[in-house]
Design an enzyme around this catalytic site. Structure first.
Site, PDB file in Angstrom:
ATOM      1  N   PHE A 149       0.810  -1.224   0.000  1.00  0.00           N
ATOM      2  CA  PHE A 149       0.000   0.000   0.000  1.00  0.00           C
ATOM      3  C   PHE A 149       0.835   1.261   0.000  1.00  0.00           C
ATOM      4  O   PHE A 149       0.358   2.327  -0.395  1.00  0.00           O
ATOM      5  CB  PHE A 149      -0.950   0.018   1.213  1.00  0.00           C
ATOM      6  CG  PHE A 149      -0.270   0.310   2.530  1.00  0.00           C
ATOM      7  CD1 PHE A 149       0.012   1.610   2.920  1.00  0.00           C
ATOM      8  CD2 PHE A 149       0.080  -0.722   3.387  1.00  0.00           C
ATOM      9  CE1 PHE A 149       0.632   1.882   4.142  1.00  0.00           C
ATOM     10  CE2 PHE A 149       0.702  -0.465   4.591  1.00  0.00           C
ATOM     11  CZ  PHE A 149       0.983   0.837   4.974  1.00  0.00           C
ATOM     12  N   LYS A 173      -1.214  -7.598  -8.900  1.00  0.00           N
ATOM     13  CA  LYS A 173      -2.182  -7.557  -7.809  1.00  0.00           C
ATOM     14  C   LYS A 173      -1.737  -6.459  -6.843  1.00  0.00           C
ATOM     15  O   LYS A 173      -0.879  -6.653  -5.994  1.00  0.00           O
ATOM     16  CB  LYS A 173      -2.227  -8.914  -7.082  1.00  0.00           C
ATOM     17  CG  LYS A 173      -3.575  -9.231  -6.384  1.00  0.00           C
ATOM     18  CD  LYS A 173      -3.969  -8.261  -5.281  1.00  0.00           C
ATOM     19  CE  LYS A 173      -3.179  -8.482  -4.010  1.00  0.00           C
ATOM     20  NZ  LYS A 173      -3.678  -7.574  -2.892  1.00  0.00           N
ATOM     21  N   GLU A 176      -5.107  -3.818  -1.932  1.00  0.00           N
ATOM     22  CA  GLU A 176      -6.542  -3.508  -1.978  1.00  0.00           C
ATOM     23  C   GLU A 176      -6.860  -2.187  -1.290  1.00  0.00           C
ATOM     24  O   GLU A 176      -7.959  -1.646  -1.460  1.00  0.00           O
ATOM     25  CB  GLU A 176      -7.335  -4.646  -1.334  1.00  0.00           C
ATOM     26  CG  GLU A 176      -7.107  -4.841   0.159  1.00  0.00           C
ATOM     27  CD  GLU A 176      -5.898  -5.681   0.489  1.00  0.00           C
ATOM     28  OE1 GLU A 176      -5.766  -6.097   1.657  1.00  0.00           O
ATOM     29  OE2 GLU A 176      -5.053  -5.919  -0.413  1.00  0.00           O
ATOM     30  N   SER A 226       5.698  -6.921   3.991  1.00  0.00           N
ATOM     31  CA  SER A 226       6.261  -7.238   5.301  1.00  0.00           C
ATOM     32  C   SER A 226       7.028  -8.563   5.256  1.00  0.00           C
ATOM     33  O   SER A 226       6.801  -9.400   4.387  1.00  0.00           O
ATOM     34  CB  SER A 226       5.144  -7.332   6.340  1.00  0.00           C
ATOM     35  OG  SER A 226       4.330  -8.469   6.095  1.00  0.00           O
ATOM     36  N   CYS A 281       9.619   1.102   3.760  1.00  0.00           N
ATOM     37  CA  CYS A 281      10.574   0.101   4.247  1.00  0.00           C
ATOM     38  C   CYS A 281      11.976   0.653   4.349  1.00  0.00           C
ATOM     39  O   CYS A 281      12.842   0.028   4.976  1.00  0.00           O
ATOM     40  CB  CYS A 281      10.546  -1.141   3.358  1.00  0.00           C
ATOM     41  SG  CYS A 281      11.197  -0.874   1.696  1.00  0.00           S
ATOM     42  N   GLU A 382       9.106  -3.960  13.479  1.00  0.00           N
ATOM     43  CA  GLU A 382       8.971  -2.946  12.426  1.00  0.00           C
ATOM     44  C   GLU A 382       7.661  -2.194  12.682  1.00  0.00           C
ATOM     45  O   GLU A 382       6.567  -2.735  12.495  1.00  0.00           O
ATOM     46  CB  GLU A 382       8.946  -3.581  11.038  1.00  0.00           C
ATOM     47  CG  GLU A 382       8.870  -2.538   9.927  1.00  0.00           C
ATOM     48  CD  GLU A 382       8.763  -3.138   8.534  1.00  0.00           C
ATOM     49  OE1 GLU A 382       9.192  -2.480   7.576  1.00  0.00           O
ATOM     50  OE2 GLU A 382       8.230  -4.262   8.416  1.00  0.00           O
TER      51      GLU A 382
END
Length: 497
Positions: A149, A173, A176, A226, A281, A382
């Site tokens: 995202f 993909k 969402e 992740s 990240c 994290e």
């Protein structure tokens, strides 16, 4: 309410699964759209479209591919404002940050435009009498990407432009939570002349992910997200015979030595920890302060952090926007209260922050923690939010041991005026990307991006030369064209002379 659909075979395709997910405006907290979730059958439809398109795209000339990509680059440049607005509306990041994301994605499109140079093979002539050997790289077929995202446009552009330049077809993909940017990228690709089915977009949740990982006609999968999910993607995908590159999470450290320019270090810590609300990240989440550096550095960071303007991403005055969801916001805030309970000093507490007129938004102010130790949750996990921890150490050796003991090895930075110390650091630190007085060392497009240890699962980093190698496979061709004077039978073992 607007419903976002899929892009399959060169056109929008309405979802038929009956399952939908909410798409929020993080600044207001309101659901403004819904996105159709693909079933396994809908993923299969996208793969079938890609497989059919590969029959011609895979054998298309490099000139054909690059002509489309050059046009695509022009269209992306012309629509960068529109794409940035879509990112801000669904992710929440400020507009300037969204524009920067589009610009970094464009770097990989530009790299893909130069694919003829990247796909040049090798040739050795006369390895034996009238025998030549050549090495070439060929496309894989249908490949897929699963993206996070936090960079709705950039990370997809890290994947599909290079993949299709290499002759593959692609099923994307996207997250969402932020589906609109990926859909726009597909629309513009079609406008640039990309043949139907070469790029497909299916929205969805774990059902779609698992369908991609299990599909027998998908040769390779790229993933950014992740660490737990990266490990799952790699384990599942490789078990199904796929080539997988899965980039995971991080806990990036910034080492500040006593000789560093503390104003530069403080500015860099602010930018790297709180930019994009810490939802990246490559964010710096730990400052490792050596010796007497900590007190003055923390003072400078606090002075700057107190002046940051937090608000809606479409407000030009905002320097930091909201977090992606309320659930995530609450999780990030819990690390601040948890750190205090575990013995850290909370220099700045952003957990109760709100913005007037936007009280239902997913707000989290910047937080600064001091005297953090490796046993604390704020250090071990994290956080993926605007929380910066300061760990105090006495020596460089103590700092490098601390950093190398981390299970992650994504990115890191050192701030110093000492070239010898910087060189020693870049050789000794166990991380895939290193900055010297650069807080977020994300490589430019023609170098590859990727970490070490639990930050990467697979053998290839993303984009750059590693990206070309990931989306192609090598073939060696040995050729002999006999001279008309050759003849006769020789049953002996061939010799190299």
């Amino acid at each position: 309410m607007k419903t976002l659909s899929h892009w399959i075979g060169g056109k929008p395709v309405e979802g038929v699964s009956g399952n939908f997910g909410p798409v929020y405006n993080p600044a207001t907290g309101a659901q403004e759209k819904q996105v159709a979730f693909a079933s396994a059958d809908e993923v299969d439809a996208a793969v079938r479209a890609a497989k059919e398109a590969f029959r011609t795209w895979g054998s298309s000339s490099l000139a054909k591919r690059t002509s489309v990509l050059f046009k695509y680059r022009e269209l992306l440049d012309a629509h960068r404002e529109e794409i940035a607005q879509l990112i801000t509306a669904e992710h929440g990041k400020v507009h300037s940050d969204a524009l920067g994301e589009v610009a970094r994605g464009l770097e990989i499109v530009e790299l893909a435009c130069g694919i003829p140079e990247k796909l040049k093979g090798e040739l050795s002539t006369q390895v034996s009498t009238r025998v030549d050997v050549s090495s070439i790289r060929q496309s894989l077929g249908v490949v897929a990407g699963i993206t996070p995202f936090n960079f709705p446009a950039m990370v997809p552009m890290w994947m599909f432009p290079l993949a299709i330049a290499c002759g593959n077809t692609f099923v994307l993909k996207p997250s969402e939570k932020v589906p609109s940017a990926a859909f726009k990228l597909a629309e513009l690709a079609a406008e640039a002349g990309l043949p139907d089915g070469v790029l497909n977009v299916v929205n969805g949740d774990k059902v779609a992910v698992d369908a991609i990982l299990a599909h027998p006609d998908i040769a390779a999968v790229s993933f950014v997200g992740s660490t737990p999910i990266a490990r799952y993607i790699h384990t599942t995908g490789t078990a199904n015979g796929k080539r997988v590159q899965a980039l995971g999470g991080a806990k990036n450290h910034m080492l500040v030595l006593p000789d560093a320019d503390l104003d530069l270090a403080a500015d860099s810590a602010i930018n790297a920890a709180y930019g994009s609300a810490g939802e990246r990240c490559m964010a710096i989440s730990v400052v490792v302060a050596v010796g007497e550096t900590a007190d003055p550095l923390i003072g400078k960071i606090k002075e700057r952090a107190d002046k940051l303007r937090i608000g809606p991403g479409d407000d030009p005055a905002s320097e930091m926007g909201p977090l992606i969801t309320k659930v995530h916001r609450d999780k990030v805030a819990s690390y601040v209260t948890g750190a205090a309970a575990q013995g850290a000093d909370v220099v700045i507490d952003g957990s109760g922050y709100t913005v007037e007129g936007y009280e239902d938004g997913h707000w989290m102010g910047v937080s600064l923690l001091d005297h953090v130790t490796p046993e604390m949750d704020a250090y071990r996990d994290e956080i993926f939010g605007p929380v910066l921890s300061v760990v105090r150490v006495e020596t460089y050796d103590e700092a490098i041991a601390l950093m190398n003991n981390s299970p992650w090895g994504n990115g890191t930075a050192i701030f110093t005026r000492d070239g010898g110390a910087a060189r020693r650091f870049q050789m000794e630190v166990e991380a895939g990307m290193v900055g010297v007085n650069v807080p977020i060392p994300v490589p430019v497009g023609y170098h590859s991006f990727g970490g070490w240890k639990d930050s990467l699962f697979g053998d290839h980093h993303i984009y750059g030369n590693d990206g070309v190698h990931f989306y192609t496979r090598g073939k060696v061709v040995t050729t002999r064209w006999p001279d008309p004077s050759d003849g006769g039978i020789n049953l002996g073992f061939p010799s190299n002379h």
